[in-house]
Design an enzyme around this catalytic site. Structure first.
Site, short mmCIF file in Angstrom:
data_model
loop_
_atom_site.label_atom_id
_atom_site.label_comp_id
_atom_site.label_asym_id
_atom_site.label_seq_id
_atom_site.Cartn_x
_atom_site.Cartn_y
_atom_site.Cartn_z
N ASP A 156 0.85 -1.16 0.12
CA ASP A 156 0.02 0.15 -0.33
C ASP A 156 0.85 1.25 -0.42
OD1 ASP A 156 -2.97 -0.24 -0.36
OD2 ASP A 156 -3.31 0.26 1.56
N ASP A 224 6.59 -7.36 9.78
CA ASP A 224 6.94 -7.48 10.68
C ASP A 224 6.98 -8.86 11.52
OD1 ASP A 224 5.04 -6.63 11.98
OD2 ASP A 224 6.47 -5.49 13.81
N ASP A 319 -10.03 -6.75 11.89
CA ASP A 319 -9.57 -8.15 12.68
C ASP A 319 -10.78 -8.58 13.62
OD1 ASP A 319 -8.68 -6.41 14.73
OD2 ASP A 319 -6.56 -7.10 15.04
#
Length: 777
Positions: A156, A224, A319
């Site tokens: 993005d 990460d 989420d």
């Protein structure tokens, strides 16, 4: 229940309540060692504690609130009673969740012909290329038939919108990022994907990737979050077995310490702050089919996502919102308590606060916009599960009331309790002791006493505004990406230190006011003793929390991981290779053990160039020679230990070897995680916090004065070079060993090809797996 409630509400004299308190404390203390050995005894302990908590609440409701004739005191006492009621409600919710948490094992074996196609999506915005290289290399080497697996970088930061920005610097940076990442993906053998516009943040990014891929299952890893090679082996089988299962979530395990851990100097044996959730609460949610998606380290079913229109983006916590929407459609979820990724915590206190602020805002948005209590399709247990997770984020308001309540008496003389000294002692002391005992019994291995209070107070002055703002006006908040490239090159004072410092000074003023009242109003000394003790406790805890704003220097050393890997060492060009053992390694170097080093003709000196080839049993295809500089030699008996630093000027394919050597084996993370689960008793934990607070407050005061005078305006703790824990070594990336597979995507509208943004052509399948059956082992 009704007779019990009536019995608990009956008033009693102080002596009877004292005997009741002593009896229940003894029962809970005797049952505490058996909390996780016997389910019936755990139930008995929780039931006994529940009686004490309800008895205390009814005493507070019926006997301790001021009269209507003192409206200011009644208001102050009412606020305190309201947050106590909230805390007691959370006590019963947690007891409900932790009464019998689930523990999942391995999934059933799946025959190779039934294995589904899997898309691994790695959403990215502004993360360093070195970090993405390690994550993508690890994802590319997950053990799974290659023709069924596609790894996609969802970028993005290089969208058409950013590349065509009216700001020349923004456009240039986006174009360069797209070019570099396309080359990276081509060389690693993964797909690069971007989109036209940056819409709906992470949820929009993932949905754009869903439209252009067709795998039956979708795995999501943050940039990460480096996955282990057995991630799919431990997750796919559950989704294959249960066609109504939409999610298999795994824990977020971090290889670096969070800034509060580091700045407070908490010992390595103190469990990480997030483990209370991942080691226990998620397992409790799983018992009631309430485990939810945590944004990464998860495997999801595409059909369930498509049923709700993809990843939800109405709130900034896509989420939990996505899981709530899918749960409401009757789908099931599952949690596997095994660390299958290694991630990164924020490095600075300000980044930590931004991350937690985003979570708090998102949960308040879910409460206001998609309240699970009234959401059709959820079971009663699922409603309670979601409400428990959401209500936790009211802690800034609750903590602030607990901190300020004693000051209302000490500063203004307002009555916050109407009770005699003896009554307050027998009721309140019993309640507090039993609460601490139960908390320590349930969470001892994953949370030391009072550590939760320290973390919450450190966040309270910053999250209070965000929480209340999102509760009152749930729309209009933006998704902010947590910085992944920070390092702390030197100690400095966090630029956001003032709110927490102001809170600490207020607590100090409360202690001073208690001292004045003690000397000036002798008739009030019994009340001052109780309220002043409360104020002193707040002062110590807040003083210890204040240390979080003094950023401690992060040593530029990648964390070492204990290993037990065989390898071949080549001491020099043309010399015979030697069998050695890799005892630990990081992305910067390794330590090897050469057994029986007294060998004729063996010459090793520091500064010498050597090479070694690790035998990575799980991924033999990535076992390559790594060139190193010999930095140290240490004899221990007949053995010789060699300290090595990886050289940058070598075949860049060695980066993949290092990444797989350090990150591919989930047993490493499981050992590290379990090693940190060191329980601490209640008295020992309270003593640790008291001593640490008493010794830390003077040092913090000195550092605040020193650093406030010396920190330059531009000092933010950032370092332009890549962070040590994400960098293997410099240099360009080599071409991948494995080709990009064609998964045979089966999109709804027919076979679709990744169009713009896909780096490199689709290649032919790499061939079927030779195994007759594929086991989740």
């Amino acid at each position: 229940m009704l007779p019990l409630v009536v019995l608990l509400s009956v008033p009693s004299d102080t002596l009877a309540q004292g005997l009741f308190g002593i009896t229940t404390i003894l029962i809970v203390a005797l049952l505490k060692p058996f909390t996780w050995r016997s389910t019936p005894l755990r139930f008995l302990m929780l039931a006994t504690a529940g009686m004490v908590v309800m008895r205390y609440w009814m005493w507070r409701l019926f006997e301790t609130l001021p009269s209507w004739e003192t409206p200011l005191s009644l208001t102050a006492a009412g606020m305190l009673f309201a947050v106590e009621t909230y805390a007691i409600a959370l006590f019963f919710l947690n007891a409900f969740l932790l009464a019998d948490p689930l523990k999942r094992g391995l999934p059933e074996q799946v025959p190779s012909e039934r294995l589904p196609t899997v898309d691994i999506l790695v959403p990215s915005y502004n993360e360093p290329v070195d970090l993405l290289a390690v994550t993508l290399a690890a994802a590319r080497n997950i053990r799974y038939p290659p023709h069924l697996l596609r790894v996609v970088l969802c970028d993005d930061g290089g969208t058409d919108q950013k590349c065509a920005s009216s700001d020349p610097e923004v456009a240039r940076a986006a174009q360069e990022r797209r070019r570099v990442l396309q080359a990276l993906c081509e060389r690693l053998g993964v797909s690069y994907l971007t989109r036209e516009r940056n819409v709906s943040a992470k949820a929009g990014n993932l949905n754009a990737a869903l439209e252009r891929t067709g795998g039956e299952f979708v795995a999501v890893f943050d940039a990460d979050h480096i996955p282990s090679s057995d991630f799919l082996a431990r997750t796919v089988g559950f989704l294959v077995k249960d066609p109504r299962l939409f999610l298999v979530q795994t824990p977020h395990f971090f290889i670096n310490r969070d800034p509060i851990q580091r700045n407070l100097g908490l010992p390595a044996s103190c469990p990480a702050e997030n483990e209370m959730f991942y080691a226990l609460i998620q397992r409790g949610l799983d018992r009631w089919d309430g485990a939810f998606f945590c944004g990464s380290a998860a495997l999801l079913r595409r059909t369930a996502l498509e049923e709700v229109g993809g990843f939800s983006g109405k709130t900034i916590t896509e989420d939990a919102e996505t899981a709530l929407d899918i749960h409401a459609r009757g789908w099931n979820s599952l949690y596997v308590d095994r660390a299958l990724i290694a991630g990164l915590q924020p490095e600075t206190f300000s980044s930590f606060i931004r991350q937690r602020g985003r979570w708090a805002v998102g949960m308040m948005q879910i409460l206001r916009l998609k309240n699970p209590i009234f959401r059709p399709g959820l079971s009663l247990a699922q409603r309670l599960c979601y409400y428990n997770s959401i209500s936790y984020w009211f802690f800034p308001l609750v903590r602030l009331v607990f901190l300020l309540s004693p000051l209302l008496y000490l500063f203004f003389g307002l009555q916050i309790f109407v009770a005699t000294f003896e009554e307050a002692l027998v009721y309140t002391l019993t309640y507090l002791v039993v609460s601490f005992l139960v908390q320590n019994a349930l969470f001892a291995r994953v949370r030391w006493p009072l550590i939760s209070e320290i973390y919450e107070i450190a966040q309270t002055p910053y999250l209070l505004r965000a929480t209340l703002g999102a509760l009152l006006r749930p729309k209009g908040f933006r998704f902010e990406v947590t910085a992944k490239d920070e390092t702390v090159a030197d100690s400095f004072l966090s630029p956001i230190y003032r709110p927490l410092l102001a809170l600490f000074l207020l607590m100090a003023a409360g202690v001073a006011a208690a001292g004045l009242r003690w000397f000036l109003l002798p008739d009030d000394r019994q009340v001052v003793l109780l309220v002043g003790g409360w104020a002193l406790f707040n002062f110590l805890i807040t003083g210890l929390s204040l240390r979080a704003v003094v950023e401690q220097r992060q040593r530029r050393v990648a964390p070492r991981v204990d290993l037990n890997v065989k390898a071949l060492l080549v001491p020099g060009e043309g010399e015979t290779s030697l069998e050695v053992e890799v005892v630990d390694a990081s992305t910067y170097g390794a330590r090897l053990r050469l057994a029986d080093a007294a060998r004729p003709g063996l010459r090793l000196t520091t500064g010498q160039a050597v090479a070694f080839k690790p035998e990575i049993a799980l991924l033999p295809q990535v076992s390559r020679m790594i060139r190193c500089e010999l930095r140290s030699l240490q004899h221990e008996g007949p053995d010789l230990f060699l300290g090595l630093r990886f050289l940058p000027d070598q075949d860049p394919a060695a980066r993949e070897t290092v990444a797989c050597l350090v990150f591919s084996d989930s047993r490493i993370w499981d050992r590290m995680r379990r090693r940190s689960f060191s329980g601490r008793g209640l008295l020992s934990g309270l003593g640790f916090v008291a001593w640490r607070a008493a010794t830390t407050i003077p040092r913090t005061a000195y550092d605040l004065v020193r650093l406030s005078r010396t920190v330059p305006e531009e000092e933010t703790g950032k370092d332009e070079s890549p962070a040590p824990h994400i960098l293997a070594f410099g240099g360009e990336l080599a071409a991948p060993v494995l080709p990009v597979p064609d998964m045979g995507r089966k999109a709804r509208g027919g076979r679709k090809r990744l169009a713009e943004g896909l780096s490199g052509p689709d290649l032919e399948p790499a061939g079927e797996s030779p195994a007759a059956g594929w086991t989740g082992g």
